[in-house]
Design an enzyme around this catalytic site. Structure first.
Site, PDB file in Angstrom:
ATOM      1  N   LYS A 125      13.517 -11.274 -34.784  1.00 58.51           N
ATOM      2  CA  LYS A 125      13.502  -9.998 -35.501  1.00 58.51           C
ATOM      3  C   LYS A 125      13.583 -10.312 -36.977  1.00 58.51           C
ATOM      4  CE  LYS A 125      13.556  -7.569 -31.698  1.00 58.51           C
ATOM      5  NZ  LYS A 125      12.630  -6.514 -31.281  1.00 58.51           N
ATOM      6  N   ASP A 163       7.133 -10.707 -30.455  1.00 58.01           N
ATOM      7  CA  ASP A 163       7.332  -9.267 -30.270  1.00 58.01           C
ATOM      8  C   ASP A 163       5.989  -8.601 -29.977  1.00 58.01           C
ATOM      9  OD1 ASP A 163       8.859  -6.919 -30.084  1.00 58.01           O
ATOM     10  OD2 ASP A 163      10.237  -7.692 -31.593  1.00 58.01           O
ATOM     11  N   GLU A 164       6.050  -7.356 -29.485  1.00 55.64           N
ATOM     12  CA  GLU A 164       4.826  -6.727 -28.975  1.00 55.64           C
ATOM     13  C   GLU A 164       3.800  -6.434 -30.063  1.00 55.64           C
ATOM     14  OE1 GLU A 164       7.881  -5.465 -28.575  1.00 55.64           O
ATOM     15  OE2 GLU A 164       7.923  -3.706 -29.890  1.00 55.64           O
ATOM     16  N   HIS A 216       4.821  -7.820 -20.900  1.00 55.03           N
ATOM     17  CA  HIS A 216       5.564  -6.809 -21.656  1.00 55.03           C
ATOM     18  C   HIS A 216       4.960  -5.469 -21.277  1.00 55.03           C
ATOM     19  CE1 HIS A 216       7.120  -4.723 -25.307  1.00 55.03           C
ATOM     20  NE2 HIS A 216       8.085  -5.619 -25.225  1.00 55.03           N
ATOM     21  N   LYS A 256      19.450  -0.329 -25.045  1.00 49.90           N
ATOM     22  CA  LYS A 256      19.141   0.740 -25.998  1.00 49.90           C
ATOM     23  C   LYS A 256      18.052   1.693 -25.504  1.00 49.90           C
ATOM     24  CE  LYS A 256      15.509  -1.794 -28.495  1.00 49.90           C
ATOM     25  NZ  LYS A 256      15.084  -2.546 -29.668  1.00 49.90           N
ATOM     26  N   GLY A 262      16.172  -5.115 -24.321  1.00 48.24           N
ATOM     27  CA  GLY A 262      16.297  -3.861 -25.060  1.00 48.24           C
ATOM     28  C   GLY A 262      17.745  -3.566 -25.394  1.00 48.24           C
ATOM     29  N   ALA A 272      17.060 -11.158 -25.380  1.00 53.64           N
ATOM     30  CA  ALA A 272      17.787 -10.459 -26.448  1.00 53.64           C
ATOM     31  C   ALA A 272      17.200 -10.828 -27.805  1.00 53.64           C
ATOM     32  CB  ALA A 272      19.273 -10.834 -26.412  1.00 53.64           C
TER      33      ALA A 272
HETATM   34  C1  CAP Z   1      13.842  -5.967 -27.557  1.00 48.78           C
HETATM   35  C2  CAP Z   1      12.383  -5.720 -27.746  1.00 48.78           C
HETATM   36  C3  CAP Z   1      11.612  -5.460 -26.430  1.00 48.78           C
HETATM   37  C4  CAP Z   1      12.080  -4.261 -25.633  1.00 48.78           C
HETATM   38  C5  CAP Z   1      11.102  -3.913 -24.544  1.00 48.78           C
HETATM   39  C6  CAP Z   1      12.114  -4.561 -28.693  1.00 48.78           C
HETATM   40  O1  CAP Z   1      14.510  -6.231 -28.777  1.00 48.78           O
HETATM   41  O2  CAP Z   1      11.781  -6.850 -28.330  1.00 48.78           O
HETATM   42  O3  CAP Z   1      10.287  -5.235 -26.800  1.00 48.78           O
HETATM   43  O4  CAP Z   1      13.305  -4.544 -25.056  1.00 48.78           O
HETATM   44  O5  CAP Z   1      11.616  -2.905 -23.767  1.00 48.78           O
HETATM   45  O6  CAP Z   1      11.087  -4.669 -29.402  1.00 48.78           O
HETATM   46  O7  CAP Z   1      12.810  -3.563 -28.638  1.00 48.78           O
HETATM   47  P1  CAP Z   1      16.115  -6.143 -28.882  1.00 48.78           P
HETATM   48  P2  CAP Z   1      11.606  -2.966 -22.183  1.00 48.78           P
HETATM   49  O8  CAP Z   1      16.666  -7.188 -27.952  1.00 48.78           O
HETATM   50  O9  CAP Z   1      16.405  -6.426 -30.323  1.00 48.78           O
HETATM   51  O10 CAP Z   1      16.533  -4.761 -28.476  1.00 48.78           O
HETATM   52  O11 CAP Z   1      12.151  -4.281 -21.769  1.00 48.78           O
HETATM   53  O12 CAP Z   1      12.466  -1.818 -21.742  1.00 48.78           O
HETATM   54  O13 CAP Z   1      10.183  -2.809 -21.801  1.00 48.78           O
HETATM   55 MG    MG Z   2       9.823  -6.039 -28.585  1.00 46.01          MG
END
Ligand code: CAP
Ligand code: MG
Length: 413
Positions: free
Chosen positions: A152, A180-181, A270, A311, A340, A362
């Site tokens: 991040k 990240d996505e 993802h 979250k 998340g 995480a």
């Molecule tokens: C988590 C994350 C993931 C989400 C995806 C984000 O970051 O990288 O993409 O958790 O959600 O961008 O939020 P954090 P899910 O660890 O900083 O929260 O797994 O529900 O599809």
């Molecule tokens: Mg993400």
């Protein structure tokens, strides 16, 4: 000549055959429409009927009609004959069972909740190459959950800053670095530079710490571009790719799965945008069905939520994970990913809720550690190992300052 009408698709006495694809829907019929009338319209429109009575020569007609065969409150069961479906085409299946019916005026809302897949359909799909076995075939996780992290901020880090974060996390005890996505191939951090430098760092760390590490590089793009990126991952010696499966679409996932098989690469799925389909409990397609589709198409990991501990909104993470781990006509099980808003202070509860055959991912919960990424990674690993040994996080924190600092920061909820 025979007339095919909506009513022909309702038979509450019908027992689904083991060869049928059986779908469960939640339906709220339109005003003035009985549940029976709405259910038969759903079965009709999603198989071979339409709004007008059709006059067809019976001798020419193959019996491909679906049957609305169960109504229990708002739950409706529809059985589809397997011959309705093209072998190995997820888009074709979805155009039937989650297609026009999602917008029919006969229903105020409709949600595809669950599918029971017959062997004949499953056999047309590859399923995962590795699935849960990535933990020990490609990594050295042993009996503990696989640990992953996503740097991040999501976007904006230069390539070298991104790689430094990854290296610190691997050295702290994380198995997998993940993109990240919304990080793919932007000017501030180009795909191939990031891939090459991250894998070079991975090799250094592996050598130093004696544990296998890997990189979930985000290949998400237009399909041909994605295939080029998959080839690059193989050329540079990576073991995994990450795909955003909903935004790419299932046909792209099927294509990438084939290419990954050529190279022996595992697929991390993802699921950004899944909530557009599954967030409400009365309309759309459930996460359970999305996870089933992903398994058939052949992903090895998929995000399924955090059992409410993080979250983001989650739908029945334990139930979905049980399906991904369970038997489905010989398909490999999929490794569910919890992600998340996770941090070391919730790891014990997460493992209680979901078991150890998962990946814990995480971002903020590692890089937001007051002493930085390396300490954050150590804290997550410490919390994981303590939970496996049945030691409380508070007790373990007395021995481990990184975990102690994480618990002070975020609490042990
Ligand atoms: C988590 C994350 C993931 C989400 C995806 C984000 O970051 O990288 O993409 O958790 O959600 O961008 O939020 P954090 P899910 O660890 O900083 O929260 O797994 O529900 O599809
Ligand atoms: Mg993400």
């Amino acid at each position: 000549m025979t007339g095919i009408e909506y009513d022909d698709f309702l038979d509450l006495e019908y027992e689904p055959a083991s060869t049928d694809l059986v779908c469960t829907f939640t339906i709220d019929p339109a005003t003035d429409m009985s549940m029976e009338a709405a259910a038969s319209r759903v079965a009709s429109e999603s198989s071979n009927g339409t709004w007008a009575a059709l006059h067809v020569d019976e001798a020419e007609l193959t019996d491909l009609g679906a049957v609305a065969c169960g109504i229990d409150g708002s739950r409706v069961t529809v059985a589809y004959p397997a011959d309705l479906f093209e072998t190995g085409s997820m888009p074709q299946i979805l155009s039937c069972i989650a297609g026009n019916i999602m917008g029919m005026k006969a229903v105020d809302s409709i949600r595809l909740e669950d599918c029971t897949w017959p062997a004949s359909i499953v056999d047309g799909f590859p399923g995962p190459q590795f699935g849960t076995s990535v933990a020990n075939e490609l990594l050295d996780a042993g009996e503990r959950p696989v640990l992953a992290t996503v740097p991040k901020p999501k976007v904006g880090l230069s390539t070298s800053a991104h790689v430094d974060v990854g290296e610190a996390a691997w050295r702290g005890g994380i198995d997998l670095l993940k993109d990240d996505e919304n990080l793919t191939d932007q000017a501030f951090n180009p795909f191939e530079d990031r891939l090459a430098e991250s894998l070079a760092a991975r090799d250094r760390v592996q050598e130093d710490v004696g544990e296998r590490k890997d990189y979930l590089v985000n290949v998400t793009a237009e399909t041909n571009k994605m295939l080029e990126r998959v080839d690059l991952v193989a050329e540079h010696g990576g073991g995994f790719v990450m795909i955003d499966v909903i935004t790419c679409g299932w046909s792209a996932v099927q294509t990438v799965r084939e290419r990954c098989a050529d190279h022996g690469l595992a697929i991390h799925a993802h699921r950004a945008m899944h909530a557009a389909f599954d967030r409400t409990d009365h309309h759309g397609v459930s996460m359970r069905v999305i996870a089933q589709i992903a398994r058939l198409c052949g992903v090895d990991h998929i995000h399924t939520g955090t059992a409410g501990l993080g979250k983001l909104e989650n739908e029945d993470t334990p139930g979905i994970n049980a399906w991904l781990h369970g038997e489905c006509h010989g398909l490999q099980p999929v490794l569910p990913v919890a992600s998340g808003g996770l941090h070391p202070g919730v790891v014990d509860q997460l493992i209680d809720a979901l078991g150890t055959d998962i990946c814990i991912q995480a971002g903020g919960g590692i890089h937001g550690h007051p002493d930085g990424t390396h300490a954050g990674a150590k804290a997550l690993r410490q919390a994981t190992e303590a939970s496996l040994e049945g030691v409380s996080l508070e007790a373990d924190a007395e021995e481990h300052e990184e975990l102690a600092t994480a618990l002070e920061k975020w609490g042990a909820e």
